[in-house]
Scaffold this active site. Structure first.
Site, PDB file in Angstrom:
ATOM      1  N   ASP A   1      19.050  96.739  14.109  1.00  0.00           N
ATOM      2  CA  ASP A   1      19.562  96.336  15.419  1.00  0.00           C
ATOM      3  C   ASP A   1      20.091  94.898  15.268  1.00  0.00           C
ATOM      4  OD1 ASP A   1      20.340  96.217  18.033  1.00  0.00           O
ATOM      5  OD2 ASP A   1      18.480  97.028  18.832  1.00  0.00           O
TER       6      ASP A   1
HETATM    7  C1  BGC Z   1      20.999  96.731  21.221  1.00  0.00           C
HETATM    8  C2  BGC Z   1      21.513  97.999  20.585  1.00  0.00           C
HETATM    9  C3  BGC Z   1      23.013  97.955  20.480  1.00  0.00           C
HETATM   10  C4  BGC Z   1      23.415  96.717  19.715  1.00  0.00           C
HETATM   11  C5  BGC Z   1      24.915  96.582  19.570  1.00  0.00           C
HETATM   12  C6  BGC Z   1      21.548  95.504  20.532  1.00  0.00           C
HETATM   13  O1  BGC Z   1      21.193  94.348  21.198  1.00  0.00           O
HETATM   14  O2  BGC Z   1      19.595  96.725  21.180  1.00  0.00           O
HETATM   15  O3  BGC Z   1      21.104  99.108  21.339  1.00  0.00           O
HETATM   16  O4  BGC Z   1      23.485  99.107  19.879  1.00  0.00           O
HETATM   17  O5  BGC Z   1      22.947  95.569  20.394  1.00  0.00           O
HETATM   18  O6  BGC Z   1      25.518  96.380  20.770  1.00  0.00           O
END
Ligand code: BGC
Length: 767
Positions: free
Chosen positions: A285
């Site tokens: 993530d």
């Molecule tokens: C979120 C993810 C997301 C990623 C990209 C993160 O902060 O937890 O779910 O896919 O950002 O946007």
């Protein structure tokens, strides 16, 4: 001769399968060969480049800032670029100016639509209609792909049993069985049978795993889950995605049982790769590798890179220029030189990524057709499907005296007051993760109602109250800030204006709930209370005694216990998407009939959280006279049970039976039940099947959903629903034996319209 014919028939039936399998195997082999050839030519720096995924935020960055890194092979993937011209610009640098011409993989959060916004995932789960969810994600994929996006960070399948956690809105709710069905449907919708095919996206199931169990419902906070809870509750939707062929997995932010998910060898190595045989790649993530330091798990960023890579995170997602970003890019080369990371470890991660890029056909067709975007966007057919999705996702919670549906042309109604902070807010119809749509095209409830009733009925609007977050949303840079909060004077005036409007109208539609940024990421709420003075508005409007419909626009269950005995009609619409206002008007006027059911247990108040139906019975049931396992001020039962939802007609269940009273371990039992439409309108019902294992090596939940089907019934029509309980439904992970078991036992079965169904029978499983 007959035998030859039979053989030919069998061959003709299986040939396509054999061929498809053959083709898949060949393309896999070809991809591995090309990946190996390429790998042999790559420098260590180029390899590490493939493991590096960067955000490109056009709000904050200039393309020129990114191009040198792409040219030098230091970037493997970009996220958040949704403009096809920019995508081609970056891609050109990668495939025409970098040494090895390896294409970039463009990713984006296509969570519930792209240009056309579908209902939020929690809403779509309320449809209990996997085929509809698959269709919606097919369209989302088509629209995103037309813009040049090739990879979506979806489905989000985290089980959530605490509605204070804002990301409950992104998943399918509390139940592993429903969650698994929705997970697989979404993977099929995004990827189809081949994510490289036109109109398809590579999917990424997230956030692996246990993120929804964050302490106190605080986003990113630690989760403490036993292995049994993990295997039986939190992991099944991930397993369903892997079984459906999901190409990638995203590791979660939080700490699971003291080991952060992004450095968790048990999750990423043991479960995902060993037990499930996952062959795609894992992306972290955003900045979650660097976060391993914040967790007090890794000593520094180099250690974080080492721990994440060796645990099984192939690609690091990071925001350039942040203190926690770039752990791989900055440290892996040094770690290899020091011998702390082996070249083989790097090669494994690179190979997985290259294979995915090759299978997506990116090397042969790296560019997007910039002229094709328009024809896929603002497509009326997509809008129509979004409207039906919003209708099917709504849940009718209450309909006293059959106030709904309203009758068009009713002579008693010449004016309607549509009131509330969500009544005419385009932004809030869509919900979180809507960053690529055209806001102007969202239809509000006021607009939908006006369109529905025509010029003969006056639809008056007043906002009544203003609501807002105490702390701003991290998404404010995309959507822009909200208007400044009202002054005290304005608050009083607007409240009075709304009341006056309600007083002078024949009917009131109150539209209450939450702003889109009140749920989603970094959007935890300390309570489930209606934000701001909405409850006061509700009470004041109700006191007028007008026929009142309460429509909820929100991303989590909210406290409506005051309303349930006072407001005659309550319709949960969630954040219903671009066509939300039209769909709500369709439902209010009976052009569509509500058939959705709650994918979460609805608490009476915040104090009951966490609350979910699949509990273990540890004391007498609440119905017992001497029941003591309770709060002294309120029942332990929820306001509305999991699976609950009304229709404009009524259904009766009867004749619940099993195909055999006794079956051997491993055999299946058919469960049949008759469902009849006993009302005067056509409607759809979600027939649900719950089971309970009476005794075993470990105690099992009082009820577990193990089958459902949404069926349409004409007035008076009766259908038999047939659901199968087999090995998969009867197997569970037992804490006592620390493994999967299917045990001989007596099972209770219930069938009905929600998780409190009373129609019951039993069967036995024997050795
Ligand atoms: C979120 C993810 C997301 C990623 C990209 C993160 O902060 O937890 O779910 O896919 O950002 O946007």
């Amino acid at each position: 001769m007959r035998n030859v014919k039979c053989l030919l028939l069998i061959l003709s039936l299986f040939l396509p399968l054999i061929q498809t399998f053959g083709q898949a195997a060949t393309s896999r082999d070809a991809a591995s060969k090309r990946a190996a050839d390429l790998l042999a030519k790559m420098t260590l720096e180029e390899k590490i480049g493939q493991l590096n995924q960067l955000f490109f935020l056009s709000q904050l960055m200039k393309p020129e800032m990114m191009e040198p890194d792409i040219r030098e092979g230091r970037v493997g993937s970009l996220l958040f670029v949704t403009d096809p011209v920019l995508i081609n610009r970056f891609q050109k640098v990668a495939v025409e100016q970098s040494r090895l011409k390896i294409p970039l993989l463009f990713g984006f959060d296509v969570i519930h639509g792209f240009r056309t916004v579908f209902p939020v995932p929690l809403a779509m789960a309320s449809s209990w209609d996997p085929a509809m969810v698959e269709r919606a994600q097919t369209i989302a994929a088509r629209e995103a792909r037309a813009a040049g996006v090739r990879w979506t960070f979806a489905p989000m399948v985290d089980i959530a049993r605490d509605p204070r956690w804002g990301r409950i809105v992104e998943g399918a709710g509390e139940d592993p069985y429903l969650g698994a069905k929705m997970s697989a449907a979404q993977v099929r919708g995004f990827q189809g049978s081949d994510p490289s095919a036109p109109g398809r996206l590579l999917a990424c199931v997230k956030h692996f795993a246990g993120y929804g169990a964050a302490d106190g419902g605080r986003d990113y906070d630690s989760a403490h889950l036993s292995d049994a809870e993990l295997y039986n509750v939190y992991l099944p939707p991930f397993k369903a995605a892997v079984d459906a062929g999901v190409g990638t997995v995203m590791s979660a932010y939080m700490n699971l049982n003291d080991v952060p998910a992004t450095g968790n060898v048990f999750l990423l190595g043991q479960v995902l790769r060993k037990e499930w045989g996952f062959k795609g790649f894992v992306v972290s993530d955003a900045n979650s590798v660097g976060d391993l330091v914040t967790h007090g798990f890794a000593a520094d960023k180099a250690d974080a890179a080492l721990r994440a890579l060796t645990a099984g995170v192939d690609m690091e997602m990071s925001l350039p220029g942040t203190a926690v970003g770039g752990a791989y890019a900055d440290n892996l080369a040094k770690l290899v030189k020091e011998g702390r990371v082996t070249t083989a470890q790097i090669d494994n991660a690179v190979r997985r990524i290259l294979e995915v890029k090759l299978k997506l056909g990116l090397f042969d067709n790296p560019y997007v057709d910039e002229s094709a975007t328009a024809s896929h966007h603002n497509n009326p057919e997509h809008r129509q499907i979004a409207r039906v999705a919003a209708q099917r996702s709504a849940v009718l919670l209450r309909n006293e005296g059959n106030l709904l549906p309203l009758t068009k042309g009713d002579p008693k109604v010449s004016s309607i007051a549509v009131i509330g902070p969500l009544a005419d807010s385009k932004r809030d119809m869509r919900g979180p993760w809507t960053l690529a749509d055209d806001l102007k095209t969202a239809i509000t409830v006021v607009e939908g109602m006006r369109e529905k009733v025509g010029p003969g009925v006056k639809v008056n609007y007043a906002q009544g109250v203003d609501i807002g977050r105490a702390y701003p949303s991290i998404f404010a840079i995309f959507a822009g800030p909200r208007p400044a909060p009202w002054s005290e004077l304005q608050k009083r005036e607007e409240f009075e204006k709304a009341l006056a409007l309600a007083r002078s109208s024949d009917l009131v539609v109150l539209v209450l709930g939450e702003h889109e940024e009140m749920s989603g990421e970094a959007a935890s709420h300390s309570t489930i209370d209606l934000p701001g003075r909405q409850r006061e508005l509700l009470e004041a409007v109700s006191a007028l005694g007008k026929p009142t419909v309460l429509v909820l626009i929100n991303g989590r269950p909210v406290d409506i216990s005051w309303a349930v005995n006072r407001v005659p009609a309550i319709l949960e619409a969630w954040h219903p998407g671009s066509e939300g206002g039209n769909a709500i008007a369709d439902l209010i006027y009976g052009d569509a009939t509500p058939g959705g059911k709650l994918p979460v247990t609805w608490p009476r108040s915040s104090g009951q959280i966490p609350i979910y139906y699949a509990r273990h019975l540890t004391q007498k049931p609440e119905s017992a006279k001497d029941f003591t396992s309770r709060y002294w001020d309120m029942p332990t039962s929820p306001l509305y049970p999991f699976g609950y939802g009304l229709s404009y007609t009524t259904f009766a269940y009867s004749n619940l039976r099993v195909s055999k009273a006794e079956a051997k371990v491993g055999e299946s039992v058919e469960v049949l039940v008759d469902v009849e439409n006993t009302g005067r309108k056509a409607g759809e019902e979600v027939a649900q099947l719950y089971i309970h294992q009476r005794a075993g090596s470990a105690s099992r939940p009082m009820r577990e959903l193990k089958g459902f089907e949404r069926i349409a019934l004409a007035p008076g029509e009766k259908k038999t629903v047939r659901l199968t309980i087999g090995r998969a439904e009867l197997t569970y992970w037992s804490s006592a034996v620390k493994g999967w078991v299917q045990e001989p036992a007596t099972f209770d079965v219930w069938a009905g319209g929600d998780s409190t169904a009373t129609l019951t029978t039993t069967f036995r499983i024997v050795r």
